[in-house]
Design a protein around this motif. Structure first.
Motif, PDB file in Angstrom:
ATOM      1  N   THR A 176       2.900  -1.054   4.266  1.00  0.00           N
ATOM      2  CA  THR A 176       2.322   0.268   4.019  1.00  0.00           C
ATOM      3  C   THR A 176       3.394   1.341   4.096  1.00  0.00           C
ATOM      4  O   THR A 176       4.239   1.331   5.012  1.00  0.00           O
ATOM      5  CB  THR A 176       1.216   0.574   5.044  1.00  0.00           C
ATOM      6  OG1 THR A 176       0.270  -0.495   5.036  1.00  0.00           O
ATOM      7  CG2 THR A 176       0.503   1.866   4.702  1.00  0.00           C
ATOM      8  N   LEU A 214       0.847  -1.192   0.000  1.00  0.00           N
ATOM      9  CA  LEU A 214       0.000   0.000   0.000  1.00  0.00           C
ATOM     10  C   LEU A 214       0.879   1.236   0.000  1.00  0.00           C
ATOM     11  O   LEU A 214       1.721   1.411   0.902  1.00  0.00           O
ATOM     12  CB  LEU A 214      -0.909   0.014   1.227  1.00  0.00           C
ATOM     13  CG  LEU A 214      -2.058  -0.994   1.279  1.00  0.00           C
ATOM     14  CD1 LEU A 214      -2.806  -0.873   2.601  1.00  0.00           C
ATOM     15  CD2 LEU A 214      -3.014  -0.772   0.123  1.00  0.00           C
ATOM     16  N   ARG A 262      -6.622  -0.421   5.222  1.00  0.00           N
ATOM     17  CA  ARG A 262      -5.602  -1.147   5.993  1.00  0.00           C
ATOM     18  C   ARG A 262      -6.253  -2.044   7.038  1.00  0.00           C
ATOM     19  O   ARG A 262      -5.822  -3.181   7.254  1.00  0.00           O
ATOM     20  CB  ARG A 262      -4.652  -0.165   6.664  1.00  0.00           C
ATOM     21  CG  ARG A 262      -3.747   0.601   5.735  1.00  0.00           C
ATOM     22  CD  ARG A 262      -2.863   1.540   6.521  1.00  0.00           C
ATOM     23  NE  ARG A 262      -1.962   0.807   7.415  1.00  0.00           N
ATOM     24  CZ  ARG A 262      -1.240   1.393   8.371  1.00  0.00           C
ATOM     25  NH1 ARG A 262      -1.328   2.706   8.577  1.00  0.00           N
ATOM     26  NH2 ARG A 262      -0.433   0.663   9.130  1.00  0.00           N
ATOM     27  N   GLY A 299       4.305   4.337   8.566  1.00  0.00           N
ATOM     28  CA  GLY A 299       4.028   2.947   8.225  1.00  0.00           C
ATOM     29  C   GLY A 299       5.240   2.070   8.409  1.00  0.00           C
ATOM     30  O   GLY A 299       6.025   2.234   9.350  1.00  0.00           O
TER      31      GLY A 299
END
Length: 613
Positions: free
Chosen positions: A271, A246, A259, A282
Motif C-alpha cells: 500500500t 494499492l 485493506r 503505508g
C-alpha cells in the motif's frame, strides 16, 4: 478404392478385351471360315456372364434378410416397441429381467452375432460407455425412458481456490413446488433455491479452507419432505495469493476497509497512500515501471493517484496491463478533462462523473438461515449469536458513469441491473472502472459478508491469469465405469483410496490429447499423480445418485443419435457393406460349368460357314 470396385474393374476390362479379341478374329478371318451371327452373339454374351459369375464367386452377395434394425433394450426399457420384418431384439445386461429379446453380454457381441445390422433402436436409459464405441458408425434411433424423480443434472467447478465463492448449477425432475438446499460440510444450510419451470437451479457457497470438502444437496418436495440427498464433492486448493498493489491519493474509510478485507483474505497488499507535500503512508515507496509492476497481479488505485502519474508512469501501467496485469480504477469524485481524455484512449467514455446517486445491491436470494451460516460466528471481540437476524444491506453511493458501452463488460450491477463497474480487455490484461465509493458502509452495518463478496468477485475477474492444470477428467467418474483422463504425462498414476497405485497407459491414437482409460473399482476420493503434482477427483458409487446416472446415459446416447442423423445414410451403407456374405461355391461351379462349355463351343465348328457347307 474398395476391393469390390477393384475386382469389378479388373473383370470388366477382361470381358472387354475378350470381346475385342473375338471381333478382331472375326474381322481377320476369311469369309469361308467366319462365324455366323448367332455364334458371335453367343460368344459375346458369354464374356460378361463369365466375368459376373467369377465376381460373385470371389465376392458373394449378401444373404437376404441379414441387414435390418436391432432393437436394443437397456436399463429401464419398456416392452411396447413394435418390430418390423427382419428386426432383431436383444437385451443388454442392465435391461430389466422382463425385457424381451436375446440376452447378450454387450452390444459388440450382439453385432457379431447379427453382422448385417444397419440400424439400432435403443430403448430405455441409454448405452453405457462399454457399448458406445461399438455403436459408432451405425444409424441410431433413441427412445429414452423418463428420468427418475429427483436430481438429474449437476455441474460444478472441478477445483476451487481457498476463500473463493463458487457456484454450482443443476436440474431436477418431477418436483413441482419443491426446493433445493445446499449444505456445507458442517451440515449448515448456506443457500436455497426454488427450481425454475424447466427444473434448473443455481446455488453458491464459500470454500473456507483448503482440503477435500463434501457439501450436500438436499431436495425437498412441495410439502418440505426430503426426497433425495446427494453428496457434492469440492476440491479446495490453497492457491498462491495474488499480489495486490494499492495506491491512493488520500486516506479514507473506503481504502481502510479494503485493506482490512485484503489482509483477512491473505492477500497482504503493498500500500502507498499520498498525504500531500510529497509524503506517503503505508509500505516502502515503489518506482512504477515495467520491472516493479511485473511482480504484481492486480493494481487498485483511485482517480487522484491516477492523475498524479506522469506520462512515464502511466505508460508503464498500460504496458503492464497489456502484459497481463489487472487494474481497477476507483472513481470517488469528478474526473478531470485530462483523465477523461486518457480513459477515452483506453476505450472508455465514462463522462465527467460529477453527479452521485443512490445504489442498492441486488438481492442474493438466500434465506435468513443461509445468510447467518455465511456470516459465521463472528470474532472473539465481536461474537455473533446464531439466532441473530442478519442486518439489512444499507443504501450505497455511486458516481454516475457511462459504463454500458458496446466494448465494455459489466463487472458489477445494482438491483436495477445498471452497471456501476465495467472492464475491457487490453492485450492480455483487463482495465476496469469502479464507480462505488462507500462499500465500507456494508461492514459498519454488520454485512461484512456482502463487502467481502463484492470485492472478491471484482478482483477475481481482474487478477492476472495463471496457468491452469493441463490434465482433465472427462465426465463424472463412477465406480466400475470407464473414465477418460487426458493431458497425461509419462508415468502418470491414479492413487485410489485403498490399494496400490494404478498406472495409466496413454492411447497413441489420441495424439496430442494424450488420453488413457481408467476403471475405478472403489468409490471415494482418488488422486491423479504426475510427478510431484496431485490432482484429486471424486468417484461416485455405482448406484449413487441414480438420476445423475440416468441423465448421463441419456445425453451420451442422444449425442450418438444426433451424430448418426448428421451423417445421413452414408453410415448405413458402409455398415451394410461389412455384413456376412453368402457361400461362393454355387457361383464358382456355375462359372466353371459356363467356362468349360464356352471352351468346347469356341473349338467346335458349330455356327461356322465352312461347317454349314
Amino acid at each position: 478404392m474398395t476391393i469390390e470396385l477393384a475386382v469389378a474393374i479388373v473383370l470388366g476390362l477382361a470381358a472387354i478385351l475378350a470381346t475385342a479379341r473375338l471381333l478382331y478374329r472375326q474381322y481377320r478371318s476369311d469369309a469361308a471360315t467366319r462365324s455366323r451371327r448367332w455364334r458371335m452373339a453367343v460368344l459375346m454374351i458369354a464374356q460378361p456372364l463369365i466375368a459376373a459369375l467369377l465376381y460373385f464367386a470371389v465376392l458373394p452377395p449378401r444373404l437376404p434378410g441379414q441387414a435390418g434394425t436391432m432393437i436394443v433394450s437397456t436399463a429401464g426399457a419398456a416392452d411396447g416397441a413394435s418390430e418390423g420384418a427382419g428386426d432383431i431384439r436383444v437385451a443388454l445386461p442392465e435391461a430389466p429381467p422382463a425385457a424381451v429379446g436375446e440376452r447378450v453380454p454387450d452390444l459388440a457381441s450382439a453385432l457379431r452375432r447379427h453382422p448385417g445390422t444397419q440400424r439400432l433402436r435403443v430403448l430405455g436409459a441409454g448405452l453405457s460407455p462399454r457399448d458406445r464405441d461399438a455403436a459408432r458408425g451405425l444409424a441410431i434411433e433413441f427412445v429414452p425412458a423418463p428420468l427418475p424423480r429427483g436430481l438429474s443434472g449437476l455441474w460444478l467447478p472441478a477445483r476451487v481456490g481457498e476463500g473463493e465463492e463458487f457456484w454450482l448449477s443443476g436440474r431436477v425432475e418431477a418436483m413441482p413446488g419443491g426446493s433445493v438446499e445446499l449444505l456445507d460440510p458442517g451440515s449448515q444450510r448456506v443457500d436455497r433455491a426454488v427450481p425454475r419451470g424447466d427444473g434448473g437451479f443455481a446455488l453458491s457457497a464459500v470454500a473456507r479452507s483448503a482440503g477435500l470438502a463434501m457439501f450436500q444437496l438436499r431436495l425437498r418436495d412441495a410439502r418440505q419432505q426430503v426426497i433425495e440427498q446427494v453428496d457434492v464433492p469440492v476440491a479446495i486448493e490453497a492457491r498462491p495469493a495474488p499480489k495486490l498493489l494499492l495506491l491512493a491519493g488520500a486516506p479514507g474509510p473506503e481504502l481502510k476497509y479494503l485493506r482490512r478485507w485484503a489482509a483477512d483474505a491473505g492477500l497482504k497488499p503493498h500500500t502507498q497512500i499520498s498525504v500531500g507535500a510529497g509524503l506517503q503512508l503505508g509500505d516502502a515507496p515503489l518506482n512504477l515501471n515495467a520491472a516493479s509492476l511485473a511482480g504484481f497481479d492486480l493494481l487498485v488505485l483511485d482517480e487522484r493517484a491516477w492523475e498524479s502519474f506522469g506520462e512515464t508512469q502511466r505508460n508503464a501501467v498500460i504496458a503492464a496491463v497489456r502484459g497481463g496485469l489487472g487494474v481497477l480504477l476507483r472513481v470517488g469524485g469528478p474526473l478531470s478533462p485530462r483523465t477523461r481524455a486518457q480513459l477515452r484512449e483506453l476505450g472508455f467514455e465514462p463522462g465527467a462523473g460529477a453527479d452521485a446517486s443512490e445504489l442498492r445491491l441486488p438481492a442474493i436470494g438466500t434465506d435468513e438461515a443461509a445468510t447467518r451460516a455465511r456470516l459465521g460466528p463472528g470474532s472473539v471481540d465481536a461474537p455473533r449469536p446464531r439466532d441473530q437476524a442478519p442486518a439489512e444491506a444499507p443504501a450505497l453511493t455511486r458516481r454516475v458513469l457511462a459504463l454500458d458501452g458496446a466494448r465494455l463488460q459489466p463487472l458489477a450491477r445494482d438491483a436495477d441491473g445498471k452497471a456501476y463497474a465495467a472492464w475491457r480487455a487490453l492485450g492480455q490484461g483487463r482495465f476496469a472502472l469502479w464507480g462505488l465509493s462507500d462499500s465500507f458502509k456494508l461492514v459498519l452495518a454488520g454485512r461484512d459478508d456482502l463487502h467481502g463478496r463484492l470485492w472478491s468477485d471484482a478482483l477475481s475477474a481482474l487478477t492476472r491469469a495463471r496457468s491452469s492444470e493441463s490434465a482433465r477428467i472427462d465426465g463424472t467418474p463412477r465406480q466400475d465405469v470407464r473414465t477418460r483422463v487426458c493431458g497425461l504425462a509419462d508415468g502418470a498414476q491414479v492413487l485410489p483410496p485403498r490399494g496400490a497405485a494404478v498406472a495409466l497407459v496413454v492411447d497413441p491414437d489420441t495424439g496430442r490429447e494424450r488420453c488413457a482409460g481408467f476403471w475405478p473399482t472403489s468409490a471415494g476420493w482418488h488422486s491423479l499423480r504426475q510427478g510431484e503434482r496431485l490432482l484429486p477427483f471424486y468417484v461416485r458409487a455405482r448406484d449413487e445418485a441414480p438420476g445423475l446416472r440416468a441423465s448421463e446415459l441419456r445425453e451420451a446416447t442422444a449425442g450418438l443419435s444426433l451424430a448418426s442423423a448428421q451423417r445421413g445414410g452414408a453410415a448405413t451403407g458402409a455398415q451394410a457393406a461389412d455384413g456376412e456374405r453368402g457361400s461362393p461355391w454355387p457361383w464358382f461351379f456355375a462359372w466353371l460349368a459356363l467356362s468349360a462349355g464356352l471352351w468346347w463351343f469356341e473349338r467346335s465348328l458349330r455356327g461356322r460357314y465352312s461347317a454349314a457347307e
